[in-house]
Design an enzyme around this catalytic site. Structure first.
Site, PDB file in Angstrom:
ATOM      1  CE  LYS A 111     -22.860 -14.010 -31.098  1.00 30.03           C
ATOM      2  NZ  LYS A 111     -23.828 -12.876 -31.235  1.00 30.03           N
ATOM      3  CE  LYS A 192     -17.109 -10.639 -33.813  1.00 29.90           C
ATOM      4  NZ  LYS A 192     -18.101 -10.876 -34.440  1.00 29.90           N
ATOM      5  CE  LYS A 195     -22.143  -4.554 -29.649  1.00 35.04           C
ATOM      6  NZ  LYS A 195     -23.722  -4.517 -29.729  1.00 35.04           N
TER       7      LYS A 195
HETATM    8  P1  TYM Z   1     -24.284  -7.097 -34.396  1.00 35.58           P
HETATM    9  O1  TYM Z   1     -25.115  -6.224 -33.467  1.00 35.58           O
HETATM   10  O2  TYM Z   1     -23.042  -7.764 -33.797  1.00 35.58           O
HETATM   11  O3  TYM Z   1     -23.201  -5.880 -35.255  1.00 35.58           O
HETATM   12  C1  TYM Z   1     -23.678  -4.745 -35.919  1.00 35.58           C
HETATM   13  C2  TYM Z   1     -22.817  -4.631 -37.234  1.00 35.58           C
HETATM   14  O4  TYM Z   1     -21.447  -4.185 -36.698  1.00 35.58           O
HETATM   15  C3  TYM Z   1     -20.547  -4.945 -37.464  1.00 35.58           C
HETATM   16  N1  TYM Z   1     -19.471  -5.230 -36.571  1.00 35.58           N
HETATM   17  C4  TYM Z   1     -18.089  -4.954 -36.807  1.00 35.58           C
HETATM   18  N2  TYM Z   1     -17.752  -4.466 -38.169  1.00 35.58           N
HETATM   19  C5  TYM Z   1     -16.258  -4.530 -38.272  1.00 35.58           C
HETATM   20  N3  TYM Z   1     -15.263  -4.721 -37.376  1.00 35.58           N
HETATM   21  C6  TYM Z   1     -15.917  -5.336 -36.017  1.00 35.58           C
HETATM   22  N4  TYM Z   1     -15.082  -5.794 -35.061  1.00 35.58           N
HETATM   23  C7  TYM Z   1     -17.263  -5.448 -35.891  1.00 35.58           C
HETATM   24  N5  TYM Z   1     -18.219  -6.086 -35.031  1.00 35.58           N
HETATM   25  C8  TYM Z   1     -19.323  -5.889 -35.317  1.00 35.58           C
HETATM   26  C9  TYM Z   1     -21.323  -6.194 -37.763  1.00 35.58           C
HETATM   27  O5  TYM Z   1     -20.918  -6.922 -39.086  1.00 35.58           O
HETATM   28  C10 TYM Z   1     -22.764  -5.762 -38.249  1.00 35.58           C
HETATM   29  O6  TYM Z   1     -22.868  -4.990 -39.335  1.00 35.58           O
HETATM   30  N6  TYM Z   1     -26.771 -10.537 -36.452  1.00 35.58           N
HETATM   31  C11 TYM Z   1     -26.361  -9.033 -36.787  1.00 35.58           C
HETATM   32  C12 TYM Z   1     -27.598  -8.213 -36.424  1.00 35.58           C
HETATM   33  C13 TYM Z   1     -28.588  -8.352 -37.530  1.00 35.58           C
HETATM   34  C14 TYM Z   1     -28.769  -7.791 -38.837  1.00 35.58           C
HETATM   35  C15 TYM Z   1     -29.978  -8.315 -39.272  1.00 35.58           C
HETATM   36  C16 TYM Z   1     -27.700  -7.261 -39.713  1.00 35.58           C
HETATM   37  C17 TYM Z   1     -30.051  -8.983 -37.316  1.00 35.58           C
HETATM   38  N7  TYM Z   1     -30.931  -8.787 -38.422  1.00 35.58           N
HETATM   39  C18 TYM Z   1     -30.359  -7.810 -40.607  1.00 35.58           C
HETATM   40  C19 TYM Z   1     -27.869  -6.987 -40.921  1.00 35.58           C
HETATM   41  C20 TYM Z   1     -29.296  -7.358 -41.406  1.00 35.58           C
HETATM   42  C21 TYM Z   1     -25.559  -8.964 -35.504  1.00 35.58           C
HETATM   43  O7  TYM Z   1     -25.464  -9.567 -34.537  1.00 35.58           O
HETATM   44  O8  TYM Z   1     -24.635  -7.690 -35.663  1.00 35.58           O
END
Ligand code: TYM
Length: 326
Positions: A111, A192, A195
């Site tokens: 990022k 992957k 968004k």
């Molecule tokens: P975020 O908002 O990017 O994504 C949310 C969830 O979706 C999953 N994900 C995917 N799974 C499969 N294939 C993909 N292409 C794909 N893109 C996204 C992510 O693995 C995630 O589970 N850092 C985290 C948010 C967060 C969090 C937490 C998660 C903040 N605090 C505490 C768990 C526990 C994030 O940016 O997810």
């Protein structure tokens, strides 16, 4: 009952990867665990946003989560910024993680490479994520594959804190599903699904019109050898379709491959399975979006339930460090 915690950023519409990699498990875990789910709006601020953008996305995301089956009566659903405890605990954890450890985070490298302004928050992001998780005495964290490293560092921070200051935190485990944990871009299956992808043709939004969903899947990149086989490194496009179909229907992608001789029928069935999954979610979302006040009530109640859990954990951390009582 195990305590489950997970979070998702309000950074625009969710995509099929979020649904198959994470949200499907969030919903299922509600039947057998004590679940806490958080819209992590503070994490979304690590990349600068327009005023008002994160707030509007937070409401819409909450509605989409509820439409997907996250049930505020059976779990705790709340917004991160409604509880200052996340930041307080985040600071205590930031002081127990090193610059070197944070520098090794792949998501930070990815990022930060793409932008001129790299916020300090983007760098310390994993400490706040660790606070989200261990602030709830969490046992299990359902996430997609891309979060594995963040859960690992959370475990390291919790263990370090426990060994420095005495037993304080539960050390959580990641739950990464066997299928759907890494949904790939339909046009560039080596990346992957995300968004921020350059081409919207490669990403299926959860609110995409179903005709568009079908078109995107039918135009997905495959390869020239016309053999249906699950082999993510040699055949990333076809394997991605098999994974999507598998995660959407609860089947094993390698076993599914045996049922198909050609790409056409595989694409048709994958499109149908994804549309079946999205159609009821979209209908429910549009109903919920018509009543934003109901969403505000859900989130107020969720914050009250979350506070009761995180307060004693934060107190424990302050006491064990030996800060003077307030
Ligand atoms: P975020 O908002 O990017 O994504 C949310 C969830 O979706 C999953 N994900 C995917 N799974 C499969 N294939 C993909 N292409 C794909 N893109 C996204 C992510 O693995 C995630 O589970 N850092 C985290 C948010 C967060 C969090 C937490 C998660 C903040 N605090 C505490 C768990 C526990 C994030 O940016 O997810």
């Amino acid at each position: 009952m195990a305590r489950v915690f997970s979070g998702i950023q309000p950074t625009g519409e969710l995509h099929l990867g979020n649904l198959l990699g994470a949200l499907q498990n969030w919903v299922q875990f509600q039947d057998r665990h004590q679940c806490v789910y958080c819209v992590v709006d503070l994490h979304a601020l690590t990349i600068p946003k327009e005023p008002g953008e994160v707030g509007a996305n937070t409401v819409a995301l909450t509605q989409l989560l509820v439409a997907t089956g996250v049930d505020p009566d059976r779990c705790t659903l709340f917004v991160q910024s409604h509880l200052h405890q996340h930041n307080e605990l985040g600071w205590l954890l930031e002081c127990n993680v090193s610059y070197g450890e944070l520098s090794r985070m792949v998501q930070f490298k990815d990022k930060s490479e793409q932008r001129d302004f790299v916020s300090a928050g983007l760098f310390t992001y994993p400490a706040l994520q660790a606070a989200d998780i261990i602030g709830y005495d969490t046992d299990l964290v359902p996430v997609g594959e891309d979060q594995r490293q963040h859960i690992e560092i959370t475990r390291d921070i919790a263990e370090r804190f426990n060994s420095r200051y005495g037993q304080t935190f539960v050390v959580p485990e990641a739950f990464i599903p066997p299928t759907g944990a890494r949904v790939m871009d339909l046009q560039h299956p080596e990346n992957k699904m995300s968004k921020s992808a350059d081409s919207p043709q490669g990403t299926i939004g959860m609110l995409d019109d179903l005709k568009t969903v079908e078109k995107k899947i039918k135009r997905a990149v495959t390869d020239n050898d016309a053999e249906v086989r699950y082999d993510p490194s040699a055949k990333p496009g076809v394997s991605n379709l098999l994974s999507i179909l598998g995660a959407a229907t609860g089947a094993d992608p390698a076993a599914l491959a045996d049922r198909y001789e050609q790409y056409g029928p595989l694409k048709t069935d994958t499109a149908a399975a994804v549309c079946d999954l999205l159609s009821p979610i979209q209908a429910r979302y549009h109903e919920l979006a018509a009543d934003p006040a109901a969403t505000t009530d859900i989130l107020r109640l969720g914050a009250a339930k979350a506070r009761v859990v995180i307060d004693p954990v934060l107190d424990r951390a302050r006491t064990n460090i030996g800060l003077t009582p307030a």
